[in-house]
Design a protein around this motif. Structure first.
Motif, PDB file in Angstrom:
ATOM      1  N   ASN A  46      29.771  56.132  66.013  1.00 27.41           N
ATOM      2  CA  ASN A  46      29.039  55.783  64.794  1.00 27.41           C
ATOM      3  C   ASN A  46      27.542  56.060  64.889  1.00 27.41           C
ATOM      4  O   ASN A  46      26.790  55.652  64.005  1.00 27.41           O
ATOM      5  N   TYR A  47      27.094  56.758  65.954  1.00 26.29           N
ATOM      6  CA  TYR A  47      25.685  57.134  66.005  1.00 26.29           C
ATOM      7  C   TYR A  47      25.423  58.294  65.047  1.00 26.29           C
ATOM      8  O   TYR A  47      26.214  59.240  64.966  1.00 26.29           O
ATOM      9  N   CYS A  48      24.301  58.234  64.330  1.00 22.91           N
ATOM     10  CA  CYS A  48      23.927  59.327  63.434  1.00 22.91           C
ATOM     11  C   CYS A  48      22.423  59.536  63.469  1.00 22.91           C
ATOM     12  O   CYS A  48      21.650  58.567  63.494  1.00 22.91           O
ATOM     13  N   ASN A  49      22.017  60.789  63.484  1.00 18.30           N
ATOM     14  CA  ASN A  49      20.600  61.131  63.502  1.00 18.30           C
ATOM     15  C   ASN A  49      20.009  61.250  62.105  1.00 18.30           C
ATOM     16  O   ASN A  49      18.828  61.549  61.959  1.00 18.30           O
ATOM     17  N   HIS A  50      20.823  61.030  61.067  1.00 21.56           N
ATOM     18  CA  HIS A  50      20.343  60.971  59.692  1.00 21.56           C
ATOM     19  C   HIS A  50      20.632  59.586  59.129  1.00 21.56           C
ATOM     20  O   HIS A  50      21.501  58.878  59.629  1.00 21.56           O
ATOM     21  N   GLY A  51      19.903  59.226  58.093  1.00 24.69           N
ATOM     22  CA  GLY A  51      20.077  57.901  57.493  1.00 24.69           C
ATOM     23  C   GLY A  51      20.321  57.985  56.002  1.00 24.69           C
ATOM     24  O   GLY A  51      19.577  57.391  55.217  1.00 24.69           O
ATOM     25  N   GLY A  85      38.359  71.223  62.421  1.00 28.72           N
ATOM     26  CA  GLY A  85      37.346  71.310  61.383  1.00 28.72           C
ATOM     27  C   GLY A  85      36.358  70.180  61.539  1.00 28.72           C
ATOM     28  O   GLY A  85      36.636  69.184  62.224  1.00 28.72           O
ATOM     29  N   ILE A  86      35.194  70.309  60.908  1.00 27.56           N
ATOM     30  CA  ILE A  86      34.169  69.286  61.069  1.00 27.56           C
ATOM     31  C   ILE A  86      33.322  69.134  59.819  1.00 27.56           C
ATOM     32  O   ILE A  86      33.012  70.115  59.135  1.00 27.56           O
ATOM     33  N   PHE A  87      32.953  67.884  59.511  1.00 29.77           N
ATOM     34  CA  PHE A  87      31.944  67.561  58.507  1.00 29.77           C
ATOM     35  C   PHE A  87      30.715  67.109  59.281  1.00 29.77           C
ATOM     36  O   PHE A  87      30.792  66.188  60.107  1.00 29.77           O
ATOM     37  N   THR A  88      29.562  67.710  59.033  1.00 28.96           N
ATOM     38  CA  THR A  88      28.360  67.453  59.817  1.00 28.96           C
ATOM     39  C   THR A  88      27.117  67.517  58.942  1.00 28.96           C
ATOM     40  O   THR A  88      27.128  68.140  57.879  1.00 28.96           O
ATOM     41  N   ASN A  89      26.041  66.879  59.393  1.00 29.84           N
ATOM     42  CA  ASN A  89      24.780  67.038  58.659  1.00 29.84           C
ATOM     43  C   ASN A  89      24.077  68.327  59.058  1.00 29.84           C
ATOM     44  O   ASN A  89      23.082  68.703  58.447  1.00 29.84           O
ATOM     45  N   GLY A  90      24.565  69.003  60.091  1.00 28.70           N
ATOM     46  CA  GLY A  90      24.095  70.342  60.413  1.00 28.70           C
ATOM     47  C   GLY A  90      22.941  70.455  61.383  1.00 28.70           C
ATOM     48  O   GLY A  90      22.651  71.555  61.877  1.00 28.70           O
ATOM     49  N   TYR A 147      37.079  75.370  60.028  1.00 27.61           N
ATOM     50  CA  TYR A 147      36.089  75.153  58.973  1.00 27.61           C
ATOM     51  C   TYR A 147      34.945  74.282  59.474  1.00 27.61           C
ATOM     52  O   TYR A 147      35.104  73.452  60.369  1.00 27.61           O
ATOM     53  N   VAL A 148      33.767  74.504  58.890  1.00 30.73           N
ATOM     54  CA  VAL A 148      32.571  73.698  59.129  1.00 30.73           C
ATOM     55  C   VAL A 148      31.951  73.412  57.775  1.00 30.73           C
ATOM     56  O   VAL A 148      31.629  74.344  57.031  1.00 30.73           O
ATOM     57  N   ARG A 149      31.792  72.133  57.437  1.00 28.43           N
ATOM     58  CA  ARG A 149      31.159  71.781  56.167  1.00 28.43           C
ATOM     59  C   ARG A 149      29.913  70.947  56.435  1.00 28.43           C
ATOM     60  O   ARG A 149      29.974  69.940  57.139  1.00 28.43           O
ATOM     61  N   VAL A 150      28.799  71.374  55.853  1.00 28.03           N
ATOM     62  CA  VAL A 150      27.508  70.724  56.079  1.00 28.03           C
ATOM     63  C   VAL A 150      27.100  69.918  54.856  1.00 28.03           C
ATOM     64  O   VAL A 150      27.035  70.451  53.739  1.00 28.03           O
ATOM     65  N   SER A 151      26.812  68.633  55.065  1.00 30.96           N
ATOM     66  CA  SER A 151      26.341  67.770  53.981  1.00 30.96           C
ATOM     67  C   SER A 151      24.834  67.966  53.836  1.00 30.96           C
ATOM     68  O   SER A 151      24.045  67.427  54.622  1.00 30.96           O
ATOM     69  N   LEU A 152      24.437  68.724  52.825  1.00 32.98           N
ATOM     70  CA  LEU A 152      23.024  69.043  52.620  1.00 32.98           C
ATOM     71  C   LEU A 152      22.407  68.180  51.526  1.00 32.98           C
ATOM     72  O   LEU A 152      21.312  67.652  51.687  1.00 32.98           O
ATOM     73  N   ASP A 153      23.082  68.088  50.381  1.00 36.08           N
ATOM     74  CA  ASP A 153      22.711  67.151  49.309  1.00 36.08           C
ATOM     75  C   ASP A 153      21.336  67.402  48.691  1.00 36.08           C
ATOM     76  O   ASP A 153      20.766  66.503  48.073  1.00 36.08           O
TER      77      ASP A 153
END
Length: 211
Positions: free
Chosen positions: A14-19, A85-90, A106-112
């Protein structure tokens, strides 16, 4: 006879470098930092494959690429001929270019966002993260063989970023990703605490799509 799932979604920690302000697991992460046991997961993948597992997706709860044994677990899965496959902030893609380009479907990046200002505000990161993420995506695109892995960008829509949608679509076209996924921010997690509830109307969506 009981059948076994052919796909599984995995949360490595559950560690994430984005908030992200709408994160559905924000408070879970703040309460306690956790990560899955690599040896146990590797053993489970081997047993699950024998029972019929064919693919895994690394998603949610934290940033999958922040898992210290990511290379190892991806290699183990590859040896088992599992689709990955992966969902990542990139942001950490550059650490795993070879792993992702050679072993993933597949690689999907959450850019938003379509700008560093909006991305920084909604993901609670420094503005320079945006440019690095785009650079990482371009690097990964250049290293893949043919069209594998499929590489896409996700845009979670909210009234704070809907005006960035057109620019995000232009960026997707310019760098050559395979698709842009557009979805709404849902009313859960830290929504209403860190960010106001999504109030986008159908008309606003249509205007954003029309551009």
């Amino acid at each position: 006879r009981t059948s076994f799932p052919i796909t599984a979604t995995l949360s490595l920690g559950n560690y994430c470098n984005h908030g992200c302000l709408w994160c559905s697991t924000a408070y879970f992460r703040e309460a306690e930092a956790t990560q899955i046991n690599y040896q146990k997961l590797s053993s489970w993948l081997e047993r699950a494959t024998k029972r019929g597992l064919r693919g895994i997706g690394y998603v949610g709860n934290g940033e999958p690429l922040a898992f210290k044994a990511f290379d190892e677990i991806a290699y183990d899965a590859s040896k088992l001929n599992l689709s990955q496959g992966i969902f990542t902030n990139g942001y950490l893609i550059d650490r795993y270019i070879e792993t992702l380009s050679q072993n993933f479907t597949y690689v999907r990046v959450s850019l938003d966002a379509g700008s560093k200002e909006v991305h920084s505000a909604l993901h609670e990161v420094r503005p320079e993260h945006f440019d690095k993420i785009l650079e990482n995506i371009s690097k990964l695109l250049s290293r893949r063989k043919g069209h594998s892995p499929t590489i896409g960008i996700q845009f979670a829509t909210h009234q704070r970023n809907i005006n960035d949608l057109e620019q995000c679509a232009k960026i997707c076209s310019e760098i050559g990703v395979d698709y842009l996924s557009i979805k709404p921010v849902f009313d859960r997690g830290s929504v209403k605490d860190k960010i106001e509830k999504n109030s986008l109307t159908l008309e606003q969506y249509e205007e954003g799509y029309a551009k």
